[in-house]
Write an enzyme that holds these catalytic residues in place. Structure first.
Site, short mmCIF file in Angstrom:
data_model
loop_
_atom_site.label_atom_id
_atom_site.label_comp_id
_atom_site.label_asym_id
_atom_site.label_seq_id
_atom_site.Cartn_x
_atom_site.Cartn_y
_atom_site.Cartn_z
N SER A 203 2.11 74.45 3.63
CA SER A 203 2.92 75.57 4.11
C SER A 203 3.16 75.40 5.61
CB SER A 203 2.25 76.90 3.78
OG SER A 203 3.13 77.97 3.99
N ASP A 435 6.78 77.22 -6.86
CA ASP A 435 6.50 77.84 -5.56
C ASP A 435 7.49 78.98 -5.32
OD1 ASP A 435 6.19 78.45 -2.82
OD2 ASP A 435 5.63 76.39 -2.35
N HIS A 481 2.47 77.99 -4.67
CA HIS A 481 2.52 77.71 -3.24
C HIS A 481 1.14 77.28 -2.75
CE1 HIS A 481 4.04 77.76 0.79
NE2 HIS A 481 3.13 78.62 1.19
#
Length: 601
Positions: A203, A435, A481
């Site tokens: 991320s 995600d 994610h």
């Protein structure tokens, strides 16, 4: 202790391999291991800032990308530095230095998440299973529990560009250079001793890793990057704008029924039925939300949204909202602004909230969106932004403004990675196809730009074949994610039976240190009857097909086959995994953001 120091200075001790942790984990020894005063021009170490504490028999908890470890001994170290000419400046660094007996000549820089450049102890623990000295930084934001939002503005309209640049790339570079030198000196390694340097993050951490590859290509030997937020700032307005366009605000329950139908329909499109959508490209092309119209949904109350129990049947308007959300964000000229999500992805940005005064459901935009817009675009401290002020064309202008302001900073899109490649660097990029925070298409678009930039004379498949010798992208079927499984719109983690790459770092280290190349990333099945089994994950642009159905999607998969990662596979009497190139799939994952006059990818 004095004798040990004198031997090190005299060059008679080549390594601290035979020293005990108590001998080296002292403030004095760590201070003697700090980089020389002029080692990094423009930086000066803060006197008296060193702390050192021995930790023994520590258990590093498992994380999504490493298995954890027990019996770890390390020196818990912190120290600080400032930038020359800024007397009130203080940047804190934090390291876990394995005991000399457990150190394996590895250095690991770790990234953060959200608006923070650090995950603290969680990130530092990542290196312990691999005998790596691990490091993190607070970027000068006031401590390891602080983030960019606290320091980005001096006041409304006054951007703190020092903090912005630190967050964008500079703090990570300073941390790495200082940390590598401290590691070398702490373990008394000679200049001829190879200490492999790695980066690992997902991320925002993934974006940080990409920033280092793009700007400081000779720094790392290997980089593990997950779901990188390379298009920061990210605008999570797909759902609310689709709802407003259709004039309908469905409950979480109603949208969840549509998602469940999409997963059920799309699951077998890869040739087997296992509860995981591995072909989001085919799902996007073949599933129609209108097929959910009239199907029942029934959910209990959702107190955090003020919603009473919800029951009913999926409406045509809800199906239209879903279809509009999946379509992506287009401007008033019908040109694409932002990468899109596939139908099998949870409607994370489409939450609605119940208003008891009107007895109606109303939009509830992701709170991260107004915060990002206000801080980075409007440059004001405010947590609110009326949805009435937002439209696709407005977002297009925000993105355009962000590109002009941050293209060399937070935006991490530079596609020429020649210095990294030329230095022998290896990179594994991984992104969950489910995600709901950063669409997988974001990574595939960037990866293809790298391919087109660095291999302009080769065709698609040839270009990727050459690039895979040092840079590989893997789309993880069913992956969320930075974690296996997905997170529903209420923030509840929902595990599934997908295979997840639990040891990306191990694979990267074997590739870098031993030359063990591989075609498929090894995943471990997370649930179901085959929990714990190994399964290969195809490298992009190749897509998974099971049961010998190279055309994909016959919908007759009979179950889970057995395919090993790292380029190997076992025959199975019913099916086996194939990784095939599909032109339509490739085009799905490489759309053009044609709303912009410049090349946006």
């Amino acid at each position: 202790m004095a004798l040990l120091k004198s031997l090190v200075v005299a060059g008679l001790v080549a390594s601290t391999c035979c020293s005990s942790l108590p001998e080296v984990c002292t403030t004095d020894f760590v201070e003697s291991s700090l980089p020389a005063p002029n080692f990094f021009p423009g930086l000066e170490l803060i006197a008296g800032s060193v702390t050192a504490q021995s930790v023994t028999n520590f258990t590093a908890p498992p994380d999504s990308t490493h298995p954890g470890a027990t019996g770890r001994d390390f020196c818990n170290v912190t120290f600080a530095y400032r930038h020359v000419g800024r007397p009130n400046d203080r940047v804190n660094l934090w390291l876990y230095l394995p005991s000399p007996a457990q150190f394996k000549n590895r250095f690991l820089a770790t990234g953060g998440g959200g608006l923070a450049v650090t995950l603290g102890a969680r990130g530092l623990s990542t290196g312990l299973p691999y005998g790596a000295a691990s490091i993190t930084t607070d970027a000068g934001f006031g401590g390891f529990d602080s983030d960019l939002s606290r320091v980005i503005l001096y006041g409304n309209g006054a951007m703190n560009y020092d903090a912005l640049i630190a967050y964008s790339y500079r703090a990570m570079h300073e941390m790495t250079v200082l940390g590598k030198e401290l590691t070398r000196k702490f373990y008394s390694a000679s200049n001829s001793t190879k200490i492999y340097s790695y980066f690992h993050g997902c991320s925002e951490g993934g974006r940080e890793g990409m920033s280092q590859v793009q700007k400081y290509g000779t720094t790392f030997d290997g980089v593990s990057v997950g779901a990188p937020a390379i298009r920061h700032p990210i605008f999570h307005y797909h759902g609310p704008l689709a709802q407003r366009k259709q004039g309908y605000y469905p409950s979480v329950c109603e949208l969840s029924r549509i998602t469940a139908d999409a997963i059920a329909f799309c699951d077998p499109l890869d040739g087997r039925t296992d509860g995981v959508v591995a072909r989001t490209d085919l799902c996007f092309a073949r599933f129609n939300a209108s097929s959910s119209i009239g199907k029942p949904y029934n959910c209990s109350a959702v107190p955090q949204l003020g919603q009473p129990p919800m029951a009913g049947t999926v409406s045509a308007k809800a199906a239209a909202v879903a279809a509009e959300t999946w379509r992506g964000m287009y401007d008033s000229n019908n040109k694409l602004i932002h990468p899109f999500f596939a139908p099998s992805v949870e409607f994370g940005d489409s939450v609605t909230i119940f208003n008891p005064a009107t007895n109606q459901l109303e939009p509830f935009p992701n709170p991260l969106s107004p915060a990002i817009v206000n801080l980075l675009i409007k440059e004001v401290y405010s947590a609110t932004l009326p949805l009435d002020e937002v439209s696709p064309d407005v977002i297009r202008e925000w993105v355009n403004d962000a590109m002009t302001k941050y293209l060399s900073g937070i935006f991490t899109l530079w596609p020429d990675l020649t210095p990294f490649k030329s230095n022998g660097g290896k990179m594994i990029l991984w992104h969950g196809e489910a995600d709901a925070a950063i669409p997988a298409v974001s990574s595939t678009m960037y990866q293809d730009k790298v391919r087109r930039t660095m291999y302009p004379g080769l065709g698609v498949q040839q270009g990727y074949a050459e690039m895979s010798k040092w840079n590989k992208l893997f789309l993880v079927p069913g992956g969320g994610h930075c974690d296996p499984g997905t997170v529903d719109p209420l923030g509840v983690f929902k595990p599934n039976d997908a295979a997840w790459p639990t040891e990306v770092l191990k694979t990267l280290m074997e590739w870098v240190e031993e030359g063990k190349d591989f075609e498929r990333l090894e995943g471990i099945v997370q649930g179901g009857d085959q929990k714990g089994e190994k399964e290969g994950i195809c490298g992009f642009p190749l897509r998974p097909v099971w049961g010998g159905n190279a055309a994909g999607g016959n919908g007759k998969g009979k179950g889970r086959g057995k395919a090993k990662g790292r380029g190997h596979q076992e025959d199975h009497e019913e099916e086996e995994l194939q990784c095939v190139f599909d032109q339509q799939s490739f085009e799905f994952f490489t759309p053009k953001l044609d709303s912009f006059l410049v090349d946006a990818y």
